[in-house]
Write an enzyme that holds these catalytic residues in place. Structure first.
Site, PDB file in Angstrom:
ATOM      1  N   ALA A  58       2.711  -3.769  -6.948  1.00 11.07           N
ATOM      2  CA  ALA A  58       4.231  -3.850  -7.680  1.00 11.07           C
ATOM      3  C   ALA A  58       4.471  -2.623  -8.573  1.00 11.07           C
ATOM      4  CB  ALA A  58       3.109  -4.684  -8.694  1.00 11.07           C
ATOM      5  N   TYR A 123       8.057  -6.982 -17.276  1.00  7.30           N
ATOM      6  CA  TYR A 123       7.160  -6.435 -15.953  1.00  7.30           C
ATOM      7  C   TYR A 123       6.201  -8.131 -16.318  1.00  7.30           C
ATOM      8  CZ  TYR A 123       2.349  -5.154 -14.611  1.00  7.30           C
ATOM      9  OH  TYR A 123       1.109  -4.883 -13.921  1.00  7.30           O
ATOM     10  N   LYS A 127       5.512 -10.831 -13.862  1.00  4.77           N
ATOM     11  CA  LYS A 127       4.524 -11.526 -13.123  1.00  4.77           C
ATOM     12  C   LYS A 127       4.329 -13.123 -12.592  1.00  4.77           C
ATOM     13  CE  LYS A 127       1.853  -8.908 -11.023  1.00  4.77           C
ATOM     14  NZ  LYS A 127       1.369  -8.109  -9.978  1.00  4.77           N
TER      15      LYS A 127
HETATM   16  N1  NAP Z   1      -2.662  -0.465 -13.656  1.00  6.25           N
HETATM   17  C1  NAP Z   1      -3.045  -1.862 -15.186  1.00  6.25           C
HETATM   18  O1  NAP Z   1      -3.673  -1.636 -15.439  1.00  6.25           O
HETATM   19  C2  NAP Z   1      -3.372  -3.540 -14.525  1.00  6.25           C
HETATM   20  C3  NAP Z   1      -3.279  -4.002 -15.107  1.00  6.25           C
HETATM   21  C4  NAP Z   1      -3.346  -5.652 -15.185  1.00  6.25           C
HETATM   22  C5  NAP Z   1      -2.720  -5.853 -13.135  1.00  6.25           C
HETATM   23  N2  NAP Z   1      -2.011  -5.056 -12.573  1.00  6.25           N
HETATM   24  C6  NAP Z   1      -1.478  -5.699 -10.920  1.00  6.25           C
HETATM   25  O2  NAP Z   1      -2.377  -5.101 -10.494  1.00  6.25           O
HETATM   26  C7  NAP Z   1      -2.000  -5.088  -9.116  1.00  6.25           C
HETATM   27  C8  NAP Z   1      -2.431  -3.638  -8.853  1.00  6.25           C
HETATM   28  O3  NAP Z   1      -1.574  -2.441  -9.273  1.00  6.25           O
HETATM   29  P1  NAP Z   1      -2.232  -0.786  -9.035  1.00  6.25           P
HETATM   30  O4  NAP Z   1      -2.131  -0.449 -10.864  1.00  6.25           O
HETATM   31  O5  NAP Z   1      -2.774  -0.656  -8.431  1.00  6.25           O
HETATM   32  O6  NAP Z   1      -0.619   0.188  -9.215  1.00  6.25           O
HETATM   33  P2  NAP Z   1      -0.268   0.874  -8.754  1.00  6.25           P
HETATM   34  O7  NAP Z   1      -1.116   2.052  -8.511  1.00  6.25           O
HETATM   35  O8  NAP Z   1       0.843   1.323  -9.385  1.00  6.25           O
HETATM   36  O9  NAP Z   1      -0.073   0.978  -6.976  1.00  6.25           O
HETATM   37  C9  NAP Z   1       1.413  -0.249  -7.135  1.00  6.25           C
HETATM   38  C10 NAP Z   1       1.590  -0.235  -5.526  1.00  6.25           C
HETATM   39  O10 NAP Z   1       2.280  -0.663  -5.225  1.00  6.25           O
HETATM   40  C11 NAP Z   1       2.925  -0.217  -3.767  1.00  6.25           C
HETATM   41  N3  NAP Z   1       4.574  -0.437  -3.827  1.00  6.25           N
HETATM   42  C12 NAP Z   1       5.115  -0.738  -4.882  1.00  6.25           C
HETATM   43  N4  NAP Z   1       6.377  -0.533  -4.950  1.00  6.25           N
HETATM   44  C13 NAP Z   1       6.532  -1.095  -3.421  1.00  6.25           C
HETATM   45  C14 NAP Z   1       7.315  -2.235  -2.566  1.00  6.25           C
HETATM   46  N5  NAP Z   1       8.561  -2.399  -2.808  1.00  6.25           N
HETATM   47  N6  NAP Z   1       7.144  -2.211  -1.539  1.00  6.25           N
HETATM   48  C15 NAP Z   1       5.459  -2.756  -0.856  1.00  6.25           C
HETATM   49  N7  NAP Z   1       5.066  -1.902  -1.909  1.00  6.25           N
HETATM   50  C16 NAP Z   1       5.566  -1.256  -3.078  1.00  6.25           C
HETATM   51  C17 NAP Z   1       3.325   1.100  -3.616  1.00  6.25           C
HETATM   52  O11 NAP Z   1       3.312   1.634  -1.991  1.00  6.25           O
HETATM   53  P3  NAP Z   1       3.880   2.899  -2.275  1.00  6.25           P
HETATM   54  O12 NAP Z   1       2.462   4.069  -3.180  1.00  6.25           O
HETATM   55  O13 NAP Z   1       3.065   3.827  -1.492  1.00  6.25           O
HETATM   56  O14 NAP Z   1       4.863   3.777  -3.332  1.00  6.25           O
HETATM   57  C18 NAP Z   1       1.541   0.962  -4.591  1.00  6.25           C
HETATM   58  O15 NAP Z   1       0.522   0.875  -3.662  1.00  6.25           O
HETATM   59  C19 NAP Z   1      -0.606  -4.832  -9.294  1.00  6.25           C
HETATM   60  O16 NAP Z   1      -1.225  -6.378  -8.821  1.00  6.25           O
HETATM   61  C20 NAP Z   1      -0.827  -5.360 -11.248  1.00  6.25           C
HETATM   62  O17 NAP Z   1       0.416  -5.944 -11.258  1.00  6.25           O
HETATM   63  C21 NAP Z   1      -2.596  -3.457 -12.414  1.00  6.25           C
END
Ligand code: NAP
Length: 292
Positions: A58, A123, A127
């Protein structure tokens, strides 16, 4: 079980890779397959033949999404839909990771999965619309909503507080937004268990218990043995581009139905701190002068 993980380089993706060790797992970052385009997704799935696809990819910069709506929709909506379409073509089951930001945050009791979506940010909208389209494409997809993710190896709230606390005697933190912090490895374990349980529909998965950001920060500093004083403040003192939900506690009932429970956020925080300390010790050992 063969699992292909999109977003494997992220905060959640890294522990998803460790937690699915017992399975045959492939992890992909954006350099391996940019999900905005369906062709690389199709290639990745043709090469890996997964039983399950976990989409943890994401564009997660919530404020950045406000000024870059096209990118938010391209990754969070189009990318998620591309993966759902390819999952359907290939016969793989799909688990999509989503967020508490699909709600308006006006609730006062924990949100159940069937509560109406009413996102208040780009955002959240990207989603929420992805959830709706995925459900249309694959009614048996599993959508796992989580909140306030933290973990070692990425930018997260506890890391920010600990860095600030190392140089400041006081920190102001908002006390009018309530949610459930979630340690990424605990969520990763729950996600893998949901795949093994053949889960479908919307499931809410966070660490148990809830708090405000102020209460979370106070516990971070206390657990780390630091003297920095955390002062409560209000969101109107920290105007940000994207509106945050005031209340986004997610009910655990849908997760419990699969016999899966998650630890209390305070226990999860202690685990995070010990993993973080161990990581810091090992990096200072390897960078110490005179080490072979
Ligand atoms: N962080 C929070 O507090 C939170 C809260 C609720 C829900 N979520 C959800 O949990 C999930 C994981 O979040 P996270 O915090 O682990 O995210 P993150 O650390 O920001 O990592 C995002 C991931 O998405 C990949 N990505 C981004 N753009 C892309 C693209 N165009 N094509 C393919 N891959 C892409 C990135 O790859 P690269 O690094 O290789 O670019 C990375 O592996 C997401 O669905 C998010 O919406 C997160």
């Amino acid at each position: 079980m063969r699992i292909t993980i999109f977003g494997a380089t992220g905060l959640l993706g890294k522990p998803l890779m460790w937690e699915s060790k017992a399975d045959e797992v492939t992890g992909l970052g954006s350099k391996d397959a940019d999900i905005r385009d369906v062709a690389p997704v199709r290639r990745a799935i043709a090469n890996t033949h997964p039983d399950w696809i976990v989409n943890a990819a994401a564009y997660t910069d919530v404020d950045g999404c406000e000024s870059n709506q096209q990118l938010a929709l391209a990754v969070n909506w189009r990318g998620a839909v591309n993966i759902a379409q390819v999952a359907k073509e290939s016969g793989a089951r799909l688990l999509f990771v989503s967020t508490d930001y699909v709600f308006d945050g006006l609730g006062t009791t924990p949100y159940e999965p069937d509560h109406p979506r009413a996102p208040r940010s780009v955002y959240g909208r990207s989603k929420a619309e992805a959830e709706e389209e995925i459900t249309r494409i694959s009614p048996d997809a599993c959508i796992v909503r989580t909140s306030w993710l933290f973990g070692v190896g990425g930018k997260c709230f506890p890391d920010t507080i600990l860095k600030l606390a190392s140089s400041r005697s006081t920190i102001d933190v908002v006390n009018d937004q309530r949610g459930s912090p979630t340690h990424a490895p605990d969520l990763a374990r729950a996600i893998i268990s949901l795949c093994h349980a053949s889960a479908k529909g919307i499931v809410h998965a966070t660490n148990s218990g809830d708090c405000t950001w102020f209460e979370f920060a106070r516990e971070i500093v206390r657990s780390a043995g630091l003297n920095t004083v955390i002062h409560p403040t209000t969101s109107d003192k920290f105007i940000r581009p994207a509106e945050r939900p005031r209340y986004s506690v997610l009910s655990p009932a849908s997760l419990h139905r699969y016999g899966i429970g998650m630890p209390h956020w305070k226990e999860a925080l202690r685990n995070y701190l010990s993993i973080r300390n161990a990581a810091e010790r090992s990096s200072s050992n390897t960078s110490a002068p005179g080490k072979p």
